[in-house]
Design a protein around this motif. Structure first.
Motif, PDB file in Angstrom:
ATOM      1  N   UNK A 298      39.114  31.498  29.606  1.00  0.00           N
ATOM      2  CA  UNK A 298      38.820  32.438  28.555  1.00  0.00           C
ATOM      3  C   UNK A 298      38.767  33.839  29.091  1.00  0.00           C
ATOM      4  N   UNK A 299      38.822  34.244  30.311  1.00  0.00           N
ATOM      5  CA  UNK A 299      38.792  35.721  30.731  1.00  0.00           C
ATOM      6  C   UNK A 299      39.414  35.840  32.200  1.00  0.00           C
ATOM      7  N   UNK A 300      40.196  36.802  32.245  1.00  0.00           N
ATOM      8  CA  UNK A 300      40.840  37.101  33.320  1.00  0.00           C
ATOM      9  C   UNK A 300      40.699  38.513  33.812  1.00  0.00           C
ATOM     10  N   UNK A 301      40.911  38.966  34.949  1.00  0.00           N
ATOM     11  CA  UNK A 301      40.769  40.455  35.425  1.00  0.00           C
ATOM     12  C   UNK A 301      42.325  40.788  35.996  1.00  0.00           C
ATOM     13  N   UNK A 302      42.589  41.848  35.607  1.00  0.00           N
ATOM     14  CA  UNK A 302      44.004  42.317  36.067  1.00  0.00           C
ATOM     15  C   UNK A 302      44.079  43.531  36.858  1.00  0.00           C
ATOM     16  N   UNK A 303      44.630  43.544  37.978  1.00  0.00           N
ATOM     17  CA  UNK A 303      44.525  44.771  38.865  1.00  0.00           C
ATOM     18  C   UNK A 303      46.088  44.961  39.280  1.00  0.00           C
ATOM     19  N   UNK A 304      46.476  46.288  39.596  1.00  0.00           N
ATOM     20  CA  UNK A 304      47.700  46.385  39.924  1.00  0.00           C
ATOM     21  C   UNK A 304      48.406  47.846  39.445  1.00  0.00           C
ATOM     22  N   UNK A 305      49.609  47.894  39.754  1.00  0.00           N
ATOM     23  CA  UNK A 305      50.280  49.102  39.151  1.00  0.00           C
ATOM     24  C   UNK A 305      51.202  48.974  38.191  1.00  0.00           C
ATOM     25  N   UNK A 306      52.019  48.195  38.289  1.00  0.00           N
ATOM     26  CA  UNK A 306      52.976  47.552  37.446  1.00  0.00           C
ATOM     27  C   UNK A 306      52.866  46.246  37.016  1.00  0.00           C
ATOM     28  N   UNK A 307      53.153  45.925  35.842  1.00  0.00           N
ATOM     29  CA  UNK A 307      53.065  44.338  35.282  1.00  0.00           C
ATOM     30  C   UNK A 307      53.601  43.289  36.154  1.00  0.00           C
ATOM     31  N   UNK A 308      54.655  43.657  36.872  1.00  0.00           N
ATOM     32  CA  UNK A 308      55.388  42.743  37.802  1.00  0.00           C
ATOM     33  C   UNK A 308      54.693  42.319  39.176  1.00  0.00           C
ATOM     34  N   UNK A 309      53.744  43.452  39.639  1.00  0.00           N
ATOM     35  CA  UNK A 309      53.117  42.963  40.997  1.00  0.00           C
ATOM     36  C   UNK A 309      51.635  43.000  40.556  1.00  0.00           C
ATOM     37  N   UNK A 310      51.178  42.967  39.401  1.00  0.00           N
ATOM     38  CA  UNK A 310      49.620  43.068  39.102  1.00  0.00           C
ATOM     39  C   UNK A 310      49.322  41.530  39.623  1.00  0.00           C
ATOM     40  N   UNK A 311      47.845  41.730  39.793  1.00  0.00           N
ATOM     41  CA  UNK A 311      47.239  40.209  40.110  1.00  0.00           C
ATOM     42  C   UNK A 311      46.258  39.958  39.099  1.00  0.00           C
ATOM     43  N   UNK A 312      46.641  38.700  38.692  1.00  0.00           N
ATOM     44  CA  UNK A 312      45.725  38.100  37.730  1.00  0.00           C
ATOM     45  C   UNK A 312      44.857  37.284  38.212  1.00  0.00           C
ATOM     46  N   UNK A 313      43.388  37.467  38.101  1.00  0.00           N
ATOM     47  CA  UNK A 313      42.593  36.644  38.739  1.00  0.00           C
ATOM     48  C   UNK A 313      41.194  36.249  37.936  1.00  0.00           C
ATOM     49  N   UNK A 314      40.262  35.338  38.196  1.00  0.00           N
ATOM     50  CA  UNK A 314      39.153  35.327  37.623  1.00  0.00           C
ATOM     51  C   UNK A 314      38.363  36.441  37.588  1.00  0.00           C
TER      52      UNK A 314
END
Length: 148
Positions: free
Chosen positions: A119-135
């Protein structure tokens, strides 16, 4: 009279097939875009809320109106969180520490939603293609437990 050649190239025998599964549901879009000031209650309808509690009153309501609007947010990171209301409606919050963080989360959601879990994720990065999606990080989880 002018004539144009019609040329077809094949690579031997070809076949095609169509398959599908799942259920289709009709979706009705009614005045899809609204400002936060046009929403009376965050639980009255299904919503996709874009922007953090510093700039969006509906986001603040979903997050329990935190005293410090950046509480639970970290520079360079964004959150995508689903809130389920008792009446069956849901709200999805797409918010970051800054406008750029929020924009990145929106692009990741648009292009990589299949990679989201829970139900929740954290997004980090510079572009959508290289962004990390994590808990969510420990700071976000701790903040959530203190507001419940």
């Amino acid at each position: 009279k002018q004539r144009l050649p019609q040329v077809y190239v094949t690579s031997g025998a070809t076949t095609s097939s169509v398959s599908g599964s799942g259920e289709l549901a009709a979706v009705t879009v009614v005045d899809a875009t609204k400002l936060d000031s046009e929403i009376g209650s965050a639980s009255a309808q299904n919503l996709v809320v874009v922007g953090g509690p510093c700039v969006n009153t509906v986001a603040a309501e979903l997050l329990g109106n935190p005293a410090e609007c950046t509480q639970g947010f970290t520079p360079g990171k964004a959150r995508v969180k689903v809130f389920e209301h008792a009446n069956g409606n849901v709200a999805m919050l797409v918010a970051g520490y800054s406008g750029a963080d929020t924009r990145l989360a929106g692009k990741v959601l648009a292009h990589r939603a299949g990679e989201f879990t829970g139900s929740e994720v954290e997004v980090e990065g510079t572009t959508y293609s290289d962004a990390t999606i994590s808990a969510p990080s420990a700071a976000v989880e701790e903040e959530a437990s203190t507001t419940e």
